[in-house]
Each structure stands twice: as C-alpha cells, then as structure tokens.
Design a protein around this motif. Structure first.
Motif, mmCIF file in Angstrom:
data_model
loop_
_atom_site.group_PDB
_atom_site.id
_atom_site.type_symbol
_atom_site.label_atom_id
_atom_site.label_comp_id
_atom_site.label_asym_id
_atom_site.label_seq_id
_atom_site.Cartn_x
_atom_site.Cartn_y
_atom_site.Cartn_z
ATOM 1 N N LEU A 103 0.828 -1.204 0.000
ATOM 2 C CA LEU A 103 0.000 0.000 0.000
ATOM 3 C C LEU A 103 0.867 1.260 0.000
ATOM 4 C CD1 LEU A 103 -2.812 -0.989 2.547
ATOM 5 C CD2 LEU A 103 -3.006 -0.800 0.055
ATOM 6 N N LEU A 104 2.000 1.207 0.700
ATOM 7 C CA LEU A 104 2.886 2.362 0.783
ATOM 8 C C LEU A 104 3.516 2.712 -0.565
ATOM 9 C CD1 LEU A 104 4.726 1.724 4.181
ATOM 10 C CD2 LEU A 104 3.038 3.497 3.685
ATOM 11 N N VAL A 105 3.793 1.671 -1.370
ATOM 12 C CA VAL A 105 4.476 1.919 -2.654
ATOM 13 C C VAL A 105 3.516 1.807 -3.831
ATOM 14 C CG1 VAL A 105 6.679 1.108 -1.748
ATOM 15 C CG2 VAL A 105 5.161 -0.521 -2.873
ATOM 16 N N ALA A 106 2.217 1.805 -3.550
ATOM 17 C CA ALA A 106 1.227 1.580 -4.612
ATOM 18 C C ALA A 106 1.310 2.629 -5.715
ATOM 19 C CB ALA A 106 -0.180 1.557 -4.013
ATOM 20 N N LYS A 107 1.631 3.870 -5.362
ATOM 21 C CA LYS A 107 1.661 4.943 -6.358
ATOM 22 C C LYS A 107 3.039 5.145 -6.972
ATOM 23 C CE LYS A 107 -2.167 7.512 -4.266
ATOM 24 N NZ LYS A 107 -2.626 8.805 -3.714
ATOM 25 N N ARG A 108 4.007 4.360 -6.532
ATOM 26 C CA ARG A 108 5.369 4.501 -7.070
ATOM 27 C C ARG A 108 5.625 3.360 -8.050
ATOM 28 N NH1 ARG A 108 8.460 5.274 -1.263
ATOM 29 N NH2 ARG A 108 7.207 7.024 -0.485
ATOM 30 N N ASN A 109 5.185 3.527 -9.250
ATOM 31 C CA ASN A 109 5.301 2.467 -10.244
ATOM 32 C C ASN A 109 6.721 2.400 -10.796
ATOM 33 O OD1 ASN A 109 4.836 0.480 -12.104
ATOM 34 N ND2 ASN A 109 3.753 1.801 -13.550
ATOM 35 N N THR A 110 7.443 1.348 -10.440
ATOM 36 C CA THR A 110 8.796 1.144 -10.950
ATOM 37 C C THR A 110 8.866 -0.089 -11.846
ATOM 38 O OG1 THR A 110 9.391 -0.126 -8.961
ATOM 39 C CG2 THR A 110 9.845 2.241 -8.930
ATOM 40 N N ASP A 111 7.701 -0.597 -12.269
ATOM 41 C CA ASP A 111 7.684 -1.790 -13.106
ATOM 42 C C ASP A 111 8.316 -1.512 -14.468
ATOM 43 O OD1 ASP A 111 6.289 -2.899 -11.054
ATOM 44 O OD2 ASP A 111 4.372 -3.017 -12.100
ATOM 45 N N PRO A 112 9.083 -2.476 -15.001
ATOM 46 C CA PRO A 112 9.518 -2.349 -16.399
ATOM 47 C C PRO A 112 8.298 -2.237 -17.311
ATOM 48 C CG PRO A 112 10.730 -4.096 -15.287
ATOM 49 C CD PRO A 112 9.645 -3.662 -14.344
ATOM 50 N N ALA A 113 8.420 -1.461 -18.369
ATOM 51 C CA ALA A 113 7.270 -1.160 -19.232
ATOM 52 C C ALA A 113 6.661 -2.408 -19.854
ATOM 53 C CB ALA A 113 7.697 -0.175 -20.322
ATOM 54 N N TRP A 114 7.477 -3.439 -20.108
ATOM 55 C CA TRP A 114 6.992 -4.637 -20.789
ATOM 56 C C TRP A 114 6.777 -5.797 -19.811
ATOM 57 C CZ3 TRP A 114 6.155 -3.357 -25.837
ATOM 58 C CH2 TRP A 114 5.627 -4.357 -26.662
ATOM 59 N N LEU A 115 6.709 -5.531 -18.527
ATOM 60 C CA LEU A 115 6.592 -6.599 -17.545
ATOM 61 C C LEU A 115 5.294 -7.378 -17.733
ATOM 62 C CD1 LEU A 115 7.753 -7.981 -15.015
ATOM 63 C CD2 LEU A 115 6.486 -6.313 -13.642
ATOM 64 N N GLY A 116 5.416 -8.699 -17.871
ATOM 65 C CA GLY A 116 4.247 -9.571 -17.978
ATOM 66 C C GLY A 116 3.647 -9.672 -19.353
ATOM 67 N N LYS A 117 4.208 -8.972 -20.332
ATOM 68 C CA LYS A 117 3.662 -8.988 -21.682
ATOM 69 C C LYS A 117 4.509 -9.894 -22.579
ATOM 70 C CE LYS A 117 2.342 -4.125 -21.176
ATOM 71 N NZ LYS A 117 2.542 -2.765 -21.733
ATOM 72 N N PRO A 118 3.883 -10.805 -23.306
ATOM 73 C CA PRO A 118 4.663 -11.645 -24.235
ATOM 74 C C PRO A 118 5.138 -10.833 -25.432
ATOM 75 C CG PRO A 118 2.320 -12.092 -24.482
ATOM 76 C CD PRO A 118 2.448 -11.156 -23.310
ATOM 77 N N TYR A 119 6.379 -11.068 -25.811
ATOM 78 C CA TYR A 119 6.924 -10.374 -26.985
ATOM 79 C C TYR A 119 6.822 -11.283 -28.203
ATOM 80 C CZ TYR A 119 10.336 -8.572 -30.309
ATOM 81 O OH TYR A 119 10.949 -8.133 -31.451
ATOM 82 N N VAL A 120 6.132 -10.813 -29.235
ATOM 83 C CA VAL A 120 5.972 -11.561 -30.485
ATOM 84 C C VAL A 120 6.705 -10.796 -31.573
ATOM 85 C CG1 VAL A 120 4.362 -12.606 -32.096
ATOM 86 C CG2 VAL A 120 3.724 -12.355 -29.684
#
Length: 312
Positions: free
Chosen positions: A291-308
């Motif tokens: 909850l404390l870091v919910a607004k601090r998005n540091t995820d890689p832009a392509w995280l969880g997305k399959p690359y085709v």
C-alpha cells in the motif's frame, strides 16, 4: 518493556532478522532479474519449494550439503525454465501459469515427501555451521548479526554487490533492462531478446532454488508440506518494496525478516496478544508495504507482456 531495550535482546533480534531474511533475499534478487527482462514469476513459491525439496532429498541421500545445495538450485532452475517456456515460447498468461505451478509443485513435493516418510520415517539433515569473521564478529550488536553467519549468507553479500555493479556498469546489465523496457527496440539493435529472457529466468530459478535449499540446509534441517509458508509471495513484495534495486531489496528482505523474527521474540517474552496475530504479522506488513508503494510504479514497461517478433 525493559526487555526490548537491552543489548542482548537487540543482538538476538537482529541476528534472527538476518537469518530469516536471507531466503527472501535469494528469491527476491532472482525475481528482480527476471522482471527486469519482462518476465514476472508468480510461481516463485513453487520454485522455492522445488529447491527446498530437491536440496533436502539430495542432502539426505548423499549426506552432502554441497550436493544438496547444487540439487536445490537445479530444481529451482527446472521449475523457473518451465515457467519461462510457458511465458516466452507458448506466450501464456504469466500470472496464471505461475499460480498453476504453485499448485502443481506443492502437490508433487507433498506426495513425494510422504513416500520418503513411509520408507525412512521422519528424515533430518545437518545444517550449515556458522563461520564467524575474526574481528568483525565482535562488533557490538551488528557483529553477531552480520558477521557470525554461514557461507551462504556471506555469498549473498557478494551477490548483492555484484548485481549493483552488473546493472549499473556493464553492457549486459543494460541489455537486460532494455529487454524489459522495450523488447522490440532491443531486438531492432540486435539483442537476443528470447535468450536474455531465458537466462534471466534461469538465474531466477538458481537464486530462488538456493533460497529454498537454504531454508532447509541452512536453518531447519527438516522438510514438511508447504515448507516455504508463503515466502515466495513475500519475496514478490520485497522486489516492489525494495524499488527493484539490489540494496533496496536486501534492506526490504531484512525488514520482513525482522517482522518474522519479532513474532517469535514477542511470544517468547510472553506478550499477551493472540497467537494468530503474531503468526500473521509478516503478511500484514506485506500488505501494508504494498500500500505504501502503490503509487510509485517502478515496473519495467513490458513486464508480464509476451513479446511476439512478427507483430508490429
């Protein structure tokens, strides 16, 4: 209250925090590398359990801790690469495949352990001895906690320092991060996107498998059903809470390790609170930290997305 202010209590508490936090460090630094390449492994619990079971069986049958750790890491790599195969090659939903692996590996290891118990009774293995560093281990409070540990803990100190250098100072580290941010751009400049993702997944399995094996061979000495007790999920939170930085992950893991250690110390001191509250303390802190870091998005832009590669 006076018991909490003594040097003895602080020394014991910090030592327990480091001890319980090390498996989280192993799993979290591996998961961080995988996520930097764009693959999130919700099945981290399965990887740790596979490492714990493989390491325990190997150490018990061969009476060798070294072989136990090697087999534990191999078991973790196998499960992590299976997840990578589903995510990268088959392009399945990474969250769904991770949950499926958690259920699969938990069921398989529980069944195999029952077979071992039926044959050998309740097997146990020796655990790693402490290797105090002369001089440093005599530092008040911190010396016992940080420098009177086992070989795996010292190895993790080196791994954390190496990863800081790897991500910031090497072309390989920058290539890894580029794949997670924009695999199409990385592919355009000639980076082997799929190979990097598989290698990152293998490193994730290596470290999480080591964490699972360390839980058995470095601390408990026994295996039982669902031995990790949610540590894989906590390690996922550690990655986010540590801002995806090796040093931040180390500190976050020690924070959660301290929460786990605190519940045992409070019970030992006879604090008049329900036992269920003590047991749930690490998981409550996991939710609060997210909850404390919910607004601090540091995820890689392509995280969880399959690359085709063929899609434009």
């Amino acid at each position: 209250m006076q018991e909490f202010l003594t040097i003895g209590f602080l020394t014991t508490f910090l030592s327990a925090a480091v001890r319980t936090g090390m498996p989280l460090v192993c799993a979290a630094v591996g998961e961080d590398t995988s996520e930097k390449a764009g693959i999130i492994n919700v099945g981290l619990e399965a990887v740790m359990i596979a490492g714990a079971f493989s390491g325990f069986v190997a150490a018990f049958l061969t009476n060798s801790l070294a072989l136990g750790f090697l087999c534990g890491m191999a078991g973790g790599v196998a499960v992590s690469l299976l997840h990578a195969f589903l995510a990268v090659y088959l392009r399945q939903d990474q969250n769904v495949s991770g949950v499926a692996l958690n259920l699969l590996v938990t069921g398989i290891t529980s069944y195999l352990y029952l077979l071992i118990v039926n044959r050998y009774g309740m097997p146990q293995v020796e655990t790693l001895p402490a290797l105090p560093i002369p001089g440093l281990c005599r530092i008040p409070v911190l010396g016992e906690a940080l420098f009177n540990r086992d070989l795996v803990t010292y190895l993790l100190y080196v791994v954390i320092a190496a990863l800081v250098f790897f991500y910031r100072r090497t072309a390989w580290g920058m290539s890894l991060c580029a794949v997670g941010e924009n695999p199409r751009a990385a592919d355009t400049v000639g980076l082997p996107v799929y190979r990097i993702q598989y290698l990152a997944a293998a490193f994730n399995g290596l470290m999480a498998g080591l964490g699972g094996a360390y839980l058995i061979l470095g601390q408990l000495g026994v295996f039982y059903e669902n031995i990790t007790a949610g540590r894989g999920y906590i390690a996922l939170a550690v990655v986010v809470f540590g801002r995806r930085r090796p040093l931040g992950i180390l500190l976050a893991a020690l924070f959660f390790g301290a929460a786990d250690a605190l519940q045992f110390r409070l019970q030992a001191l006879g604090v008049a609170l329900p036992t269920q509250l003590f047991t749930s303390l690490p998981y409550i802190l996991t939710v609060l930290s997210l909850l404390l870091v919910a607004k601090r998005n540091t995820d890689p832009a392509w995280l969880g997305k399959p690359y085709v590669r063929s899609r434009r």
